[in-house]
Design a protein around this motif. Structure first.
Motif, PDB file in Angstrom:
ATOM      1  N   PRO A 430      37.910  39.934  34.348  1.00  0.00           N
ATOM      2  CA  PRO A 430      37.930  38.736  35.199  1.00  0.00           C
ATOM      3  C   PRO A 430      39.188  38.626  36.047  1.00  0.00           C
ATOM      4  O   PRO A 430      39.182  37.961  37.090  1.00  0.00           O
ATOM      5  CB  PRO A 430      37.846  37.589  34.184  1.00  0.00           C
ATOM      6  N   ASP A 431      40.264  39.280  35.619  1.00  0.00           N
ATOM      7  CA  ASP A 431      41.526  39.196  36.353  1.00  0.00           C
ATOM      8  C   ASP A 431      41.684  40.304  37.393  1.00  0.00           C
ATOM      9  O   ASP A 431      42.734  40.391  38.046  1.00  0.00           O
ATOM     10  CB  ASP A 431      42.704  39.259  35.375  1.00  0.00           C
ATOM     11  N   LEU A 432      40.671  41.157  37.552  1.00  0.00           N
ATOM     12  CA  LEU A 432      40.751  42.215  38.550  1.00  0.00           C
ATOM     13  C   LEU A 432      40.919  41.600  39.940  1.00  0.00           C
ATOM     14  O   LEU A 432      40.164  40.712  40.345  1.00  0.00           O
ATOM     15  CB  LEU A 432      39.480  43.076  38.512  1.00  0.00           C
ATOM     16  N   ASP A 433      41.918  42.085  40.677  1.00  0.00           N
ATOM     17  CA  ASP A 433      42.218  41.556  42.008  1.00  0.00           C
ATOM     18  C   ASP A 433      41.270  42.188  43.021  1.00  0.00           C
ATOM     19  O   ASP A 433      41.570  43.221  43.639  1.00  0.00           O
ATOM     20  CB  ASP A 433      43.680  41.854  42.363  1.00  0.00           C
ATOM     21  N   VAL A 434      40.109  41.593  43.197  1.00  0.00           N
ATOM     22  CA  VAL A 434      39.067  42.161  44.049  1.00  0.00           C
ATOM     23  C   VAL A 434      38.268  41.036  44.692  1.00  0.00           C
ATOM     24  O   VAL A 434      38.085  39.965  44.099  1.00  0.00           O
ATOM     25  CB  VAL A 434      38.134  43.082  43.225  1.00  0.00           C
TER      26      VAL A 434
END
Length: 585
Positions: A430-434
């Motif tokens: 959920p914290d993936l910067d995308v």
């Protein structure tokens, strides 16, 4: 012993084994006679090898014993003698890490089996993705009379009363599960209905694409590509192929007379018209290399671009291979191309002794919805997009018929995964910067980096974006993609990261510009910065663990060529002929 030279026919290779009255001829014939073969079968008859990739571990090819029986009937009827032999069956469905890893191994098996045995010609029984190129590569290196018989596609899959495509439906349903659109129960319910008969994938995946490539190259009889595996006409075609291969021996119609430069140009144009798999780019290059035909990656731009996609088949379109056959199959597509001056080489010779155009000029076409007119195509320009730039000095490819038009020209920030394991570990974080405009980049999945260049290039999208309704993103890697997959996916980036290619230098947040129409793939950093990053990168790190394991894997790492060169082994390129090895007796 009788000689074919006395009848005006070409000398038979098999006569080097069976045609002498000395000690050696005695032994060769005697050993074969323990199978109950009578003496007259050795009296100047062409010996036809049936190269069989049957295997219960290759479900696509598991019905080949019956097909082989029909080929044998045809050979016997035409005055030849059939001998069936097995070769390595590199099936895509079960083989790890990927059947591409063993394509070259299978081709070596085929080449040496042909050259070392008393056969005058060969019938190649192919089906699953890599069996077609592997067997053609091996046969091309020997240059004997050769004909291809494909096992045919499965019947349409069924789910809840609807047709579903093998392979393609997996990608779609998997994304829908992650997006919460369907339940896991619904997902699993499609499993049994997807594969309900013998045969290869029923979409225009790699298996059907390569079957179409074989037919457009002229190395199979017309309609070979599309007849369903369980249709009785598949067995008729096998029988007729057995008939024809005997005549090919008598006519000395070797593979080099069929696999010409013109034949490959026809295949490139055909691939665009059918919405064929990106894997065809690699396989056609490898086959051409074995034959000594100079085929470059940029030929796909020169010949393929501007060609409309006419065949409305999944994954690009709606229908499946059953409908394609009933609509007229590949002959109908070739006729439609030829009538509109879109067939580059109408006079290319095919295995039945006629030209490609003579085979298809009067081909019936029954359904304009499945095989569309040129003025109502599925995609206006379905030719494979070949791109170059500082990210891909030797090229990269994209399949436009499976891509989203709005993403064919795109600029976005890179979200980088160092390898496939890194991708799997982080894609659903959920914290993936995308975001939807990001470009997903995966490294070290090329021929050396992921031994065999696995079909992982069509990366699944982040779960959090799927939940937002995002259905496609630009994805970029040195990997391949299954022919059944779809999306705006840039593949085969060469050189690969593990070979020191610029892909290795991409960092999170770098801007990447894609212009598929203009053939541009650019990493927006200064040249000095790019070179500094590459200088700090150790290209052997990703493959060192694999190479140190020894065996075939080490051979593969040390000798595999890059994607733009067909991923063949450097020492296998070229035609070595079928000169009979010296006997040992």
């Amino acid at each position: 012993m009788a000689s074919s030279e006395t009848s005006g026919k070409p000398a038979l290779r098999s006569a080097e084994w069976f045609g002498t009255a000395d000690k050696n001829g005695f032994m060769y014939r005697s050993w074969m006679k323990n199978q109950g073969i009578p003496d007259h079968e050795f009296q100047g008859k062409p010996i036809i090898g049936i190269c069989n990739t049957w295997s219960e571990l290759t479900p696509c090819n598991a019905h080949f014993r019956k097909i082989a029986d029909h080929v044998k009937q045809g050979v016997l009827e035409a005055g030849g003698y059939p001998v069936e032999f097995p070769v390595f069956s590199n099936g895509e469905s079960n083989l790890r890490p990927t059947a591409m890893f063993t394509r070259n191994l299978a081709s070596m098996d085929v080449e040496e089996a042909i050259r070392g045995n008393p056969i005058d010609a060969v019938v190649l029984l192919v089906g699953c993705d890599k069996t077609t190129p592997a067997l053609l590569m091996g046969a091309a290196s020997c240059d004997v009379p050769t004909i291809v018989v494909t096992g045919g596609p499965m019947l349409n899959g069924k789910q809840e009363g609807r047709d579903i495509g093998s392979g393609t439906v997996v990608w779609r349903l998997s994304e829908e599960v992650k997006a919460g659109k369907i339940s896991m129960h619904d997902f699993m319910a499609a499993e049994a209905g997807m594969s309900r008969s013998a045969g290869t994938c029923n979409t225009m995946g790699t298996a059907s694409t390569m079957a179409c490539m074989a037919e457009s190259l002229g190395v199979s009889l017309p309609h070979n590509a599309a007849i369903p595996a369980v249709d009785s006409r598949r067995y008729v075609l096998a029988h007729l192929s057995g008939n024809r291969i005997v005549d090919m021996v008598n006519e000395d119609m070797r593979l080099s007379k069929i696999l010409t430069r013109g034949a490959f140009e026809n295949a490139i144009r055909t691939n665009a018209a059918i919405g064929g798999s990106t894997n065809a780019v690699i396989h056609l290059k490898a086959i051409a290399g074995r034959m000594g035909v100079d085929l470059a990656l940029d030929d796909w731009t020169r010949i393929g671009r501007g060609t409309p996609t006419l065949v409305d088949l999944q994954p690009s379109g709606r229908f499946l291979m059953e409908e394609f056959y009933y609509a007229g199959g590949l002959p109908a597509v070739l006729r439609r191309l030829g009538e509109n001056d879109r067939l580059p080489n109408k006079d290319a010779l095919t295995v039945n002794g006629r030209t490609l155009w003579e085979n298809v000029a009067d081909a019936p076409l029954y359904n304009d919805a499945v095989i569309r007119p040129l003025d109502k195509p599925l995609v206006e320009d379905g030719g494979m997009c070949v791109m170059h730039g500082n990210l891909a000095p030797k090229g990269a490819v994209l399949k436009p018929s499976a891509a989203s038009p709005e993403l064919m020209q795109h600029r976005g920030r890179a979200v980088v995964f160092e390898d496939f394991d890194d991708y799997k570990a982080r894609i659903n974080d959920p914290d993936l910067d995308v975001d939807a405009d990001s470009v997903l980049v995966m490294k070290h999945c090329g021929p050396r980096g992921y031994h065999g260049m696995a079909e992982v290039g069509n990366m699944g999208l982040p779960a959090k974006l799927l939940e937002q309704g995002v259905t496609d993103m630009v994805r970029l890697s040195d990997a391949r993609m299954s022919g059944t997959a779809y999306g705006t996916v840039v593949l085969h980036v060469a050189p690969e990261a593990a070979a020191g290619g610029p892909l290795a230098a991409v960092h999170d947040g770098d801007w990447i510009e894609l212009d598929a129409y203009a053939g541009k793939l650019h990493l927006d950093i200064e040249d000095e910065e790019l070179q500094a990053r590459l200088a700090a990168h150790d290209p052997t790190q990703a493959s060192r663990r694999i190479a140190s394991s020894g065996g075939y894997r080490q051979l593969y790492i040390e000798h595999v060529l890059q994607a733009d060169e067909g991923c063949d082994f450097d020492f296998l390129v070229g035609c070595r002929g079928a000169e009979v090895p010296r006997h040992s007796h």
